[in-house]
Design an enzyme around this catalytic site. Structure first.
Site, PDB file in Angstrom:
ATOM      1  N   HIS A   1       0.851  -1.184   0.000  1.00 41.17           N
ATOM      2  CA  HIS A   1       0.000   0.000   0.000  1.00 41.17           C
ATOM      3  C   HIS A   1       0.885   1.232   0.000  1.00 41.17           C
ATOM      4  O   HIS A   1       1.854   1.306   0.756  1.00 41.17           O
ATOM      5  CB  HIS A   1      -0.896   0.003   1.247  1.00 41.17           C
ATOM      6  CG  HIS A   1      -1.788   1.206   1.287  1.00 41.17           C
ATOM      7  ND1 HIS A   1      -2.964   1.281   0.571  1.00 41.17           N
ATOM      8  CD2 HIS A   1      -1.653   2.391   1.921  1.00 41.17           C
ATOM      9  CE1 HIS A   1      -3.526   2.459   0.776  1.00 41.17           C
ATOM     10  NE2 HIS A   1      -2.745   3.154   1.593  1.00 41.17           N
TER      11      HIS A   1
ATOM     12  N   ASP B   1     -14.899   3.291   7.752  1.00 42.58           N
ATOM     13  CA  ASP B   1     -13.941   4.180   7.083  1.00 42.58           C
ATOM     14  C   ASP B   1     -14.636   4.999   6.010  1.00 42.58           C
ATOM     15  O   ASP B   1     -14.339   6.180   5.826  1.00 42.58           O
ATOM     16  CB  ASP B   1     -12.787   3.383   6.468  1.00 42.58           C
ATOM     17  CG  ASP B   1     -11.764   4.325   5.846  1.00 42.58           C
ATOM     18  OD1 ASP B   1     -11.189   5.134   6.595  1.00 42.58           O
ATOM     19  OD2 ASP B   1     -11.576   4.297   4.620  1.00 42.58           O
TER      20      ASP B   1
ATOM     21  N   ARG C   1     -13.935  13.372   7.765  1.00 47.14           N
ATOM     22  CA  ARG C   1     -12.605  13.964   7.991  1.00 47.14           C
ATOM     23  C   ARG C   1     -12.241  14.915   6.862  1.00 47.14           C
ATOM     24  O   ARG C   1     -11.607  15.955   7.076  1.00 47.14           O
ATOM     25  CB  ARG C   1     -11.558  12.850   8.089  1.00 47.14           C
ATOM     26  CG  ARG C   1     -11.640  12.069   9.380  1.00 47.14           C
ATOM     27  CD  ARG C   1     -10.815  10.802   9.291  1.00 47.14           C
ATOM     28  NE  ARG C   1      -9.444  11.063   8.947  1.00 47.14           N
ATOM     29  CZ  ARG C   1      -8.656  10.252   8.230  1.00 47.14           C
ATOM     30  NH1 ARG C   1      -9.115   9.096   7.805  1.00 47.14           N
ATOM     31  NH2 ARG C   1      -7.413  10.575   7.972  1.00 47.14           N
TER      32      ARG C   1
ATOM     33  N   SER D   1      -7.479   4.184   9.188  1.00 47.37           N
ATOM     34  CA  SER D   1      -8.173   4.173   7.903  1.00 47.37           C
ATOM     35  C   SER D   1      -7.482   3.204   6.936  1.00 47.37           C
ATOM     36  O   SER D   1      -8.129   2.332   6.325  1.00 47.37           O
ATOM     37  CB  SER D   1      -8.169   5.605   7.339  1.00 47.37           C
ATOM     38  OG  SER D   1      -8.557   5.632   6.004  1.00 47.37           O
TER      39      SER D   1
ATOM     40  N   LYS E   1      -8.679  -1.162   6.209  1.00 50.22           N
ATOM     41  CA  LYS E   1      -8.999  -1.642   4.860  1.00 50.22           C
ATOM     42  C   LYS E   1      -8.041  -2.757   4.447  1.00 50.22           C
ATOM     43  O   LYS E   1      -8.443  -3.752   3.842  1.00 50.22           O
ATOM     44  CB  LYS E   1      -8.931  -0.490   3.853  1.00 50.22           C
ATOM     45  CG  LYS E   1     -10.131   0.441   3.972  1.00 50.22           C
ATOM     46  CD  LYS E   1     -10.018   1.645   3.061  1.00 50.22           C
ATOM     47  CE  LYS E   1      -8.981   2.618   3.521  1.00 50.22           C
ATOM     48  NZ  LYS E   1      -9.027   3.949   2.966  1.00 50.22           N
TER      49      LYS E   1
HETATM   50  N1  URA Z   1      -5.502   6.984   2.613  1.00 50.15           N
HETATM   51  C1  URA Z   1      -6.500   6.381   3.309  1.00 50.15           C
HETATM   52  O1  URA Z   1      -6.993   5.331   2.916  1.00 50.15           O
HETATM   53  N2  URA Z   1      -6.923   6.956   4.442  1.00 50.15           N
HETATM   54  C2  URA Z   1      -6.393   8.094   4.926  1.00 50.15           C
HETATM   55  O2  URA Z   1      -6.810   8.551   5.961  1.00 50.15           O
HETATM   56  C3  URA Z   1      -5.365   8.726   4.183  1.00 50.15           C
HETATM   57  C4  URA Z   1      -4.932   8.127   3.030  1.00 50.15           C
END
Ligand code: URA
Length: 432
Positions: free
Chosen positions: A82, A161, A168, A183, A187
């Site tokens: 990621h 999320d 946010r 966050s 995921k």
């Molecule tokens: N990418 C995400 O998935 N969440 C965040 O809060 C910032 C970047």
């Protein structure tokens, strides 16, 4: 305890326990806790921060707010990489098929453009027919059949999320290390992974503008992943200039295909080899980082990854051989001589948004044919009139974007050192 008391405790610098965090997250997803209370809590977290155990509890409650993927016990290990996001970052497109060539499975859930950074899903959608809206069952089928799949989150994957991120975004609480950690990691953990490598970017084209902030984010992500039983490490990498030469959608897919033929730019190859080498070492396919990197480098030279990518594209309804339209090229020449000192990489990302290659607001339709090719890198010597970039756009759009590109590439008189790409390796959890 009720929501107001929990928010007050955080506001006053107290440490929340898992039950208190769970009450907020579960209440928010069910609709019992309103946006205004979650916004107040997010701001309290933004200002006060969170401990490692609070961050882990938040991640866990977000993760179990929806469905999680489960895989047969005896199947190949599930891995992923990621990136925290950068301009021209197309590594996922190259790395996922390479991992599948190492008998690992990559069930990658990706996102769309965020801020100035492009999104993997948007790039892939420039391939005619490619579907990024697979159901959980379809995603699992493609992962099992091909070895890699790249698709978007379904509404039942980490719904906490999906709600919290939107909140946010409009309450100035995105750049908070614990909130970003929960966050991203909720995921990633929902994918049922065994190993994860994170590319945490810092610089003018990244969320984290300073190396210290990127390091702190990397430590937080690694600590949370490891605490939750996933082999997790991070590389902190430079994002003070675009990665590779191409920025945009169709042009980034083209560059990824070139990279899979081993005809891509050296910086994209270097980062792919490092992240891939690290990931196959974490998954114990190779004994050391050095042998891991050699394996990825050999795979790139063999071109095997391209056949796997083609297979994944076909399994997701796309046709890699169909033409991906790219707008006409306009060369941008340097008005001065000197050395490339710096780049406002975020501004280059915004130039793509202005050209229609990214979204100004949710739901905007993209023009996948627009893009930018950056022909120089920091430290390079430039002559007057030398081509420094090419814009792929209609004539009218190109004239506005040209000024923006020229001002984003800063050229000075004194020589400067090129930037190293790989800055740090993080595998030790932050003890705080
Ligand atoms: N990418 C995400 O998935 N969440 C965040 O809060 C910032 C970047």
């Amino acid at each position: 305890m009720n929501a107001a008391l929990i928010i007050e405790k955080k506001r006053d610098g107290g440490e929340l326990n898992s039950a208190e965090i769970g009450l907020l997250i579960e209440g928010y997803v069910k609709g019992d806790i309103p946006d205004y209370q979650m916004a107040a809590w997010a701001m309290a977290v933004f200002i006060r921060g969170m401990t490692v155990s609070e961050t882990a509890a938040l991640t866990e409650h977000m993760l179990y707010s929806g469905v999680t993927l489960s895989w047969p016990e005896d199947g190949p290990l599930k891995v992923d990489k990621h990136s925290t996001g950068g301009i021209g970052d197309k590594v996922s497109l190259v790395l996922a098929p390479l991992m599948a060539c190492c008998d690992l499975h990559v069930p990658m859930i990706s996102g769309r453009g965020l801020g100035a950074t492009g999104g993997t899903l948007d790039k892939l959608e420039s391939i005619p027919g490619f579907r990024t809206d697979l159901s959980v069952a379809e995603m699992q089928q493609v992962a099992e059949k091909v070895g890699c799949v790249i698709t978007g989150a379904t509404p039942d994957l980490v719904p906490a999320d999906q709600r919290l991120y939107g909140l946010r975004d409009v309450t100035a609480t995105v750049p908070s290390i614990p909130l970003i950690t929960a966050s991203i990691m909720s995921k990633k953990l929902a994918q049922g992974l065994h190993a994860l490598v994170l590319d945490v970017k810092y610089g003018s084209g990244a969320f984290m503008k300073s190396l210290d902030d990127a390091r702190a984010l990397a430590e937080s992500l690694v600590a949370t992943g490891q605490r939750m039983g996933v082999e997790t490490t991070a590389l902190v990498t430079d994002m003070n200039q675009p990665l590779g030469r191409m920025v945009g959608n169709a042009v980034e897919v083209n560059e990824s295909v070139a990279a899979l033929r081993d005809e891509g730019p050296p910086d994209l190859r270097e980062i792919t080899v490092a992240l891939g080498g690290e990931l196959i070492t974490l998954a114990k396919v190779e004994p050391t980082f050095e042998s891991g990197k050699r394996r990825i480098s050999d795979l790139l030279s063999s071109g095997q990854g391209l056949a796997k990518f083609q297979e994944m594209v076909a399994a997701q309804g796309g046709d890699l051989d169909a033409q991906r339209h790219v707008s006409p090229a306009h060369v941008i020449e340097s008005p001065v001589a000197g050395y490339v000192h710096s780049m406002q990489a975020e501004q280059l990302g915004h130039a793509i948004i202005e050209l229609g290659g990214g979204r100004k607001k949710m739901g905007d339709t993209l023009d996948h044919s627009t893009g930018l090719e950056i022909l120089v890198q920091i430290g390079e010597k430039i002559e007057v009139g030398q081509p420094i970039a090419r814009l792929f756009a209609s004539n009218r759009a190109a004239s506005t974007a040209t000024a923006s590109v020229l001002s984003a590439i800063e050229i000075g008189h004194a020589p400067v050192e090129p930037h190293p790409l790989l800055i740090e390796y993080v595998n030790t959890p932050n003890p705080s």
